[in-house]
Design a protein around this motif. Structure first.
Motif, mmCIF file in Angstrom:
data_model
loop_
_atom_site.group_PDB
_atom_site.id
_atom_site.type_symbol
_atom_site.label_atom_id
_atom_site.label_comp_id
_atom_site.label_asym_id
_atom_site.label_seq_id
_atom_site.Cartn_x
_atom_site.Cartn_y
_atom_site.Cartn_z
ATOM 1 N N ARG A 1 1.031 -13.937 -9.458
ATOM 2 C CA ARG A 1 0.603 -12.908 -10.420
ATOM 3 C C ARG A 1 1.424 -11.631 -10.294
ATOM 4 O O ARG A 1 1.295 -10.726 -11.103
ATOM 5 N N GLY A 2 2.238 -11.529 -9.244
ATOM 6 C CA GLY A 2 3.013 -10.317 -9.031
ATOM 7 C C GLY A 2 2.665 -9.681 -7.704
ATOM 8 O O GLY A 2 1.864 -10.220 -6.921
ATOM 9 N N ASN A 3 3.254 -8.536 -7.452
ATOM 10 C CA ASN A 3 3.035 -7.854 -6.186
ATOM 11 C C ASN A 3 1.806 -6.963 -6.250
ATOM 12 O O ASN A 3 1.511 -6.346 -7.285
ATOM 13 N N ALA A 4 1.106 -6.884 -5.122
ATOM 14 C CA ALA A 4 -0.101 -6.067 -5.040
ATOM 15 C C ALA A 4 -0.167 -5.407 -3.668
ATOM 16 O O ALA A 4 0.519 -5.814 -2.725
ATOM 17 N N THR A 5 -0.996 -4.378 -3.569
ATOM 18 C CA THR A 5 -1.205 -3.711 -2.279
ATOM 19 C C THR A 5 -1.989 -4.627 -1.345
ATOM 20 O O THR A 5 -2.827 -5.430 -1.776
ATOM 21 N N MET A 6 -1.719 -4.507 -0.064
ATOM 22 C CA MET A 6 -2.494 -5.202 0.952
ATOM 23 C C MET A 6 -2.746 -4.236 2.103
ATOM 24 O O MET A 6 -1.807 -3.622 2.626
ATOM 25 N N LEU A 7 -4.004 -4.069 2.472
ATOM 26 C CA LEU A 7 -4.386 -3.204 3.582
ATOM 27 C C LEU A 7 -4.798 -4.052 4.764
ATOM 28 O O LEU A 7 -5.512 -5.051 4.609
ATOM 29 N N LEU B 1 9.033 7.302 -14.107
ATOM 30 C CA LEU B 1 9.685 6.631 -12.989
ATOM 31 C C LEU B 1 9.498 5.114 -13.148
ATOM 32 O O LEU B 1 8.369 4.644 -13.300
ATOM 33 N N PRO B 2 10.564 4.335 -13.096
ATOM 34 C CA PRO B 2 10.467 2.932 -13.514
ATOM 35 C C PRO B 2 9.973 1.961 -12.452
ATOM 36 O O PRO B 2 9.979 0.749 -12.678
ATOM 37 N N VAL B 3 9.584 2.445 -11.269
ATOM 38 C CA VAL B 3 9.166 1.537 -10.195
ATOM 39 C C VAL B 3 7.862 2.025 -9.581
ATOM 40 O O VAL B 3 7.520 3.204 -9.667
ATOM 41 N N PRO B 4 7.118 1.124 -8.934
ATOM 42 C CA PRO B 4 5.949 1.555 -8.167
ATOM 43 C C PRO B 4 6.386 2.343 -6.926
ATOM 44 O O PRO B 4 7.516 2.198 -6.443
ATOM 45 N N VAL B 5 5.464 3.156 -6.411
ATOM 46 C CA VAL B 5 5.734 3.962 -5.221
ATOM 47 C C VAL B 5 4.636 3.698 -4.196
ATOM 48 O O VAL B 5 3.443 3.760 -4.520
ATOM 49 N N LEU B 6 5.041 3.376 -2.969
ATOM 50 C CA LEU B 6 4.099 3.220 -1.869
ATOM 51 C C LEU B 6 4.455 4.228 -0.790
ATOM 52 O O LEU B 6 5.635 4.417 -0.465
ATOM 53 N N LEU B 7 3.437 4.863 -0.232
ATOM 54 C CA LEU B 7 3.636 6.034 0.620
ATOM 55 C C LEU B 7 2.772 5.947 1.862
ATOM 56 O O LEU B 7 1.567 5.674 1.775
ATOM 57 N N VAL B 8 3.400 6.186 3.022
ATOM 58 C CA VAL B 8 2.666 6.317 4.278
ATOM 59 C C VAL B 8 2.875 7.728 4.806
ATOM 60 O O VAL B 8 3.994 8.152 5.068
ATOM 61 N N GLN B 9 1.776 8.475 4.925
ATOM 62 C CA GLN B 9 1.749 9.768 5.594
ATOM 63 C C GLN B 9 0.798 9.610 6.767
ATOM 64 O O GLN B 9 -0.347 9.193 6.587
ATOM 65 N N HIS B 10 1.251 9.915 7.969
ATOM 66 C CA HIS B 10 0.376 9.789 9.133
ATOM 67 C C HIS B 10 -0.804 10.740 8.981
ATOM 68 O O HIS B 10 -0.664 11.958 9.114
ATOM 69 N N MET B 11 -1.977 10.189 8.700
ATOM 70 C CA MET B 11 -3.194 10.987 8.482
ATOM 71 C C MET B 11 -4.411 10.130 8.811
ATOM 72 O O MET B 11 -4.378 8.912 8.625
ATOM 73 N N GLY C 1 -5.456 -5.072 -2.847
ATOM 74 C CA GLY C 1 -5.404 -5.975 -3.979
ATOM 75 C C GLY C 1 -5.053 -5.356 -5.309
ATOM 76 O O GLY C 1 -5.161 -6.027 -6.343
ATOM 77 N N THR C 2 -4.596 -4.111 -5.354
ATOM 78 C CA THR C 2 -4.213 -3.483 -6.618
ATOM 79 C C THR C 2 -2.821 -3.933 -7.034
ATOM 80 O O THR C 2 -1.871 -3.851 -6.247
ATOM 81 N N GLN C 3 -2.672 -4.393 -8.267
ATOM 82 C CA GLN C 3 -1.364 -4.795 -8.769
ATOM 83 C C GLN C 3 -0.447 -3.578 -8.852
ATOM 84 O O GLN C 3 -0.866 -2.497 -9.270
ATOM 85 N N LEU C 4 0.791 -3.768 -8.434
ATOM 86 C CA LEU C 4 1.748 -2.668 -8.440
ATOM 87 C C LEU C 4 2.379 -2.532 -9.823
ATOM 88 O O LEU C 4 2.768 -3.525 -10.437
ATOM 89 N N SER C 5 2.463 -1.287 -10.287
ATOM 90 C CA SER C 5 3.072 -1.020 -11.585
ATOM 91 C C SER C 5 3.761 0.327 -11.541
ATOM 92 O O SER C 5 3.392 1.203 -10.740
ATOM 93 N N PRO C 6 4.776 0.531 -12.372
ATOM 94 C CA PRO C 6 5.475 1.816 -12.385
ATOM 95 C C PRO C 6 4.530 2.967 -12.721
ATOM 96 O O PRO C 6 3.529 2.796 -13.424
ATOM 97 N N GLY C 7 4.869 4.135 -12.180
ATOM 98 C CA GLY C 7 4.105 5.339 -12.509
ATOM 99 C C GLY C 7 2.933 5.629 -11.609
ATOM 100 O O GLY C 7 2.250 6.643 -11.783
ATOM 101 N N THR C 8 2.655 4.758 -10.638
ATOM 102 C CA THR C 8 1.534 4.974 -9.723
ATOM 103 C C THR C 8 2.036 5.032 -8.292
ATOM 104 O O THR C 8 2.850 4.205 -7.879
ATOM 105 N N VAL C 9 1.532 6.025 -7.564
ATOM 106 C CA VAL C 9 1.833 6.198 -6.139
ATOM 107 C C VAL C 9 0.610 5.764 -5.352
ATOM 108 O O VAL C 9 -0.495 6.271 -5.572
ATOM 109 N N HIS C 10 0.795 4.831 -4.419
ATOM 110 C CA HIS C 10 -0.294 4.345 -3.577
ATOM 111 C C HIS C 10 -0.117 4.939 -2.181
ATOM 112 O O HIS C 10 0.864 4.641 -1.491
ATOM 113 N N LEU C 11 -1.053 5.782 -1.758
ATOM 114 C CA LEU C 11 -1.020 6.423 -0.446
ATOM 115 C C LEU C 11 -1.841 5.607 0.541
ATOM 116 O O LEU C 11 -3.024 5.322 0.291
ATOM 117 N N ALA C 12 -1.237 5.243 1.670
ATOM 118 C CA ALA C 12 -1.948 4.452 2.676
ATOM 119 C C ALA C 12 -3.190 5.194 3.157
ATOM 120 O O ALA C 12 -3.103 6.368 3.535
#
Length: 372
Positions: free
Chosen positions: A251-257, A191-201, A227-238
């Motif tokens: 430096r590019g896009n990164a996760t922010m909590l 998959l050529p893009v990063p994936v960010l996911l919110v599941q109410h939990m 602060g994790t750099q976003l890259s294709p192939g990784t799913v970040h679950l909130a």
């Protein structure tokens, strides 16, 4: 309208009384029976034909997970809400129960000795879910069932070209664990893009859920950290109790909590993620909204589509609760409204084109046991 008939299953007399008393105070709900273990619960489901069951997990003779499996073996589609403790063991057992066919869960009050606080906790969590899962309008409170939705509106015509997505953002709630366990394993590692996911939990649950999805998927699935750099192939679950957004920098896009105020009565919430995706990528966003109560994601979906992005939602027939996707569809914000089994192929098509097929599905019990 007849009241919702509920069977309460718990081996603790204190918890049974708290749940029964809370539910009995609602004129739209009737407790038609109780059971002290799963074996008795299975018999009472056959005898009483309740509209919904609340089910404890740890019980003697037959636990809640075994009881869910036995009820589903009867071909009963009665909605089942699990009562779970907010612990590693409780989270793992709850995910097992969802894979066995339970529809949703609530967390047990931390201190059942404080009866007033326990009753309020049960009231706030349980009653909206009971009404949503049985298709009844919730007249007050944080969520509304799908019965309150307006008719579906066709998506507004595009005034600008649709941009090719540079990121995939996904939101889900009630029924989401089962839905995600079908969608994510069907996506290719390429998959050529990063994936960010919110599941109410809540906390703890999200960590274990990420680990389960990672075992199922060709993609790497992690509970997001700041602060994790976003890259294709990784799913970040909130992670539970944190909003997940995107931080942009040289430096590019990164996760922010963040622990900003809850939105749509939720933290994590879908709308902050969707807004930040637009801030980071303008219209180069693909948003997917799966089954869930309420309308979280609707405002963010409007921002995405206005910027030139694409919004895909799960259809009513395959959703456990058609609240979140239905709110978007009824507002005319959905580019496609699809059954669950077509979501993954659509994601791949919109991200990579039709020449790359979806990965073979590797479902575990989490993906195969759910019954609506």
């Amino acid at each position: 309208m007849n009241p919702i008939r509920v069977l309460v299953v718990d081996d603790s007399i204190v918890v049974r009384k708290i749940v029964t008393d809370v539910l009995s105070q609602d004129p739209g709900i009737e407790v038609v029976g109780t059971a002290v273990n799963g074996k008795l619960a299975v018999g009472k489901v056959e005898q009483l034909k309740p509209d919904l069951v609340t089910m404890d997990i740890e019980m003697p003779e037959m636990n809640g997970i075994e009881a869910v499996k036995a009820i589903r073996a009867l071909r009963s589609r009665v909605p089942i809400i699990m009562f779970s403790t907010l612990t590693e063991r409780g989270a793992s057992a709850t995910l097992d129960a969802l894979s066995a066919g339970a529809n949703d869960y609530v967390t047990k009050p931390a201190n059942v000795g404080s009866v007033a606080q326990s009753m309020e906790s049960v009231r706030e969590q349980l009653i909206p879910k009971i009404k949503a899962l049985t298709g009844r309008l919730v007249s007050a409170g944080p969520v509304r069932a799908s019965a309150s939705l307006a008719p579906v509106r066709p998506a507004a015509p595009r005034t600008t070209p649709v941009e090719k997505p540079a990121i995939l953002v996904i939101g889900s709630s009630t029924g989401g664990p089962e839905a995600l366990a079908k969608v994510l394993p069907a996506l290719p590692a390429s998959l050529p893009v990063p994936v960010l996911l919110v599941q109410h939990m809540p906390p703890v649950f999200t960590r274990q859920f990420a680990q389960r999805l990672d075992r199922l998927s060709a993609l790497r699935v992690v509970e997001a950290v700041d602060g994790t750099q976003l890259s294709p192939g990784t799913v970040h679950l909130a992670p539970g109790d944190h909003h997940l957004t995107i931080r942009t920098s040289a430096r590019g896009n990164a996760t922010m909590l963040t622990q900003g105020p809850p939105e749509n009565f939720c933290r994590p919430a879908v709308d902050p993620l969707f807004r930040s995706a637009v801030d980071a990528h303008k219209g180069a966003v693909l948003a997917v909204v799966l089954t869930g109560m309420g309308s979280d994601g609707k405002l963010g979906a409007a921002r995405i589509r206005e910027a030139g992005g694409t919004v895909v939602v799960q259809d009513q027939a395959t959703s456990v609760v058609w609240g979140m996707p239905g709110a978007i569809a009824s507002a005319g914000l959905a580019d496609e409204i699809l059954p669950l089994d077509r979501i993954a192929e659509t994601i791949v098509r919109r991200l990579t084109g039709p020449s790359i097929s979806t990965a073979p599905s590797r479902f575990s019990a989490l993906a195969t046991g759910g019954v609506r």
